[in-house]
Design a protein around this motif. Structure first.
Motif, PDB file in Angstrom:
ATOM      1  N   ARG A  70      41.755  32.925  42.677  1.00 50.45           N
ATOM      2  CA  ARG A  70      42.708  33.971  43.043  1.00 50.45           C
ATOM      3  C   ARG A  70      44.078  33.351  43.308  1.00 50.45           C
ATOM      4  N   ARG A  71      45.105  34.110  42.902  1.00 54.53           N
ATOM      5  CA  ARG A  71      46.479  33.689  43.137  1.00 54.53           C
ATOM      6  C   ARG A  71      47.364  34.939  43.146  1.00 54.53           C
ATOM      7  N   ASN A 104      50.737  40.457  44.499  1.00 48.66           N
ATOM      8  CA  ASN A 104      49.360  40.943  44.564  1.00 48.66           C
ATOM      9  C   ASN A 104      48.391  39.845  44.134  1.00 48.66           C
ATOM     10  N   TRP A 105      47.327  39.663  44.906  1.00 46.58           N
ATOM     11  CA  TRP A 105      46.371  38.596  44.623  1.00 46.58           C
ATOM     12  C   TRP A 105      45.309  39.092  43.642  1.00 46.58           C
ATOM     13  N   GLY A 106      45.095  38.319  42.590  1.00 48.14           N
ATOM     14  CA  GLY A 106      44.090  38.658  41.600  1.00 48.14           C
ATOM     15  C   GLY A 106      43.468  37.411  41.012  1.00 48.14           C
ATOM     16  N   ILE A 107      42.396  37.596  40.250  1.00 51.20           N
ATOM     17  CA  ILE A 107      41.660  36.479  39.664  1.00 51.20           C
ATOM     18  C   ILE A 107      42.226  36.137  38.287  1.00 51.20           C
ATOM     19  N   VAL A 108      42.385  34.846  38.029  1.00 51.99           N
ATOM     20  CA  VAL A 108      42.759  34.366  36.701  1.00 51.99           C
ATOM     21  C   VAL A 108      41.693  33.376  36.234  1.00 51.99           C
ATOM     22  N   SER A 109      41.618  33.174  34.919  1.00 50.25           N
ATOM     23  CA  SER A 109      40.622  32.280  34.320  1.00 50.25           C
ATOM     24  C   SER A 109      41.315  31.131  33.621  1.00 50.25           C
ATOM     25  N   GLU A 169      50.659  27.357  45.683  1.00 47.78           N
ATOM     26  CA  GLU A 169      50.632  28.756  45.286  1.00 47.78           C
ATOM     27  C   GLU A 169      49.309  29.479  45.577  1.00 47.78           C
ATOM     28  N   CYS A 170      48.223  28.735  45.726  1.00 44.98           N
ATOM     29  CA  CYS A 170      46.903  29.374  45.700  1.00 44.98           C
ATOM     30  C   CYS A 170      46.187  29.439  47.039  1.00 44.98           C
ATOM     31  N   ALA A 171      46.840  29.008  48.103  1.00 46.27           N
ATOM     32  CA  ALA A 171      46.228  29.109  49.424  1.00 46.27           C
ATOM     33  C   ALA A 171      46.764  30.352  50.133  1.00 46.27           C
ATOM     34  N   ARG A 172      45.873  31.241  50.509  1.00 47.43           N
ATOM     35  CA  ARG A 172      46.252  32.452  51.245  1.00 47.43           C
ATOM     36  C   ARG A 172      45.817  32.294  52.692  1.00 47.43           C
TER      37      ARG A 172
END
Length: 222
Positions: free
Chosen positions: A204-205, A211-216, A167-170
């Protein structure tokens, strides 16, 4: 895990039980929450036999389809199943410390036992004896889990997003780090190592709209 406390078994259908035993699946998806915690037996549906024991450590849900998509590496359910109109298994029961038994242990299956089965005295004694005769638990865990299991502790965010290759590789690139100080890696394990060094892992995911955004991270899971 206190082996003397294994009193009930969770009945699990194919192919999910084999994925759990092989170390590929750590979330067992169910229709409801569970308050049960601690050591449990794992029963192959229809066999009336205990094939392993595990630690039931948490219950999470209900999860959205977006969360199921982000955590597929943990539950292994393909999209065509969880996106079906009649799908209802949106609660993740977290399993860890899976220990295969040398041979399956039969138990007396009571009528009406569909999700949980209470183990009879003989089954409990046999399971305890088997576990006591094997090597210590730490060695067992190493032998029953894939050799890279220690490297697969991954961060999970509050919305259920897990840092995973699927899921996390763009375009083949992982973007990790605080906003404005982000690092980019083409190797998943290098990106994961960087996240482990952060006080709070951030990456980022894509969200459910793409839409790609940052999660913690709020926790680390296997």
């Amino acid at each position: 895990m206190e082996i003397g406390d294994v009193t009930h078994g969770l009945i699990i259908d194919q192919p999910w039980i084999d994925l759990i035993l092989d170390g590929q699946k750590s979330w067992e998806m169910r229709a409801t929450d569970t308050h049960r915690r601690g050591p449990i037996a794992l029963i192959r549906k229809g066999s009336k036999q205990v094939c392993a024991v595990a630690e039931l450590s948490a219950s999470q849900g209900p999860l959205s389809q977006a969360q199921l998509s982000n955590t597929r590496v943990l539950h292994c359910i393909p999209p065509d199943i969880y996106r079906a109109p009649d799908y209802k298994w949106f609660h993740a029961w977290h399993l860890s410390e899976v220990i295969k038994l040398p041979t399956p242990v039969p138990y007396v299956h009571k009528n009406g036992s569909v999700i949980w089965a209470e183990l009879d005295v003989n089954a409990k004694k046999t399971i305890a004896s088997m576990l006591n005769q094997q090597m210590d638990f730490s060695t067992l865990e190493e032998s029953n889990q894939p050799s890279i299991a220690a490297n697969l502790l991954v961060p999970i965010s509050r919305d259920g997003t897990v840092f995973c290759p699927e899921e996390c590789a763009r375009n083949g690139v992982y973007t990790v780090g605080d906003k404005g100080d982000e690092k980019r890696f083409t190797d998943f394990h290098e990106a994961l190592a960087y996240l482990r060094e952060m006080p709070i892992a951030r990456w980022r995911r894509p969200n459910e709209k793409g839409n790609w955004g940052i999660v913690s991270a709020v926790d680390w899971i296997d």
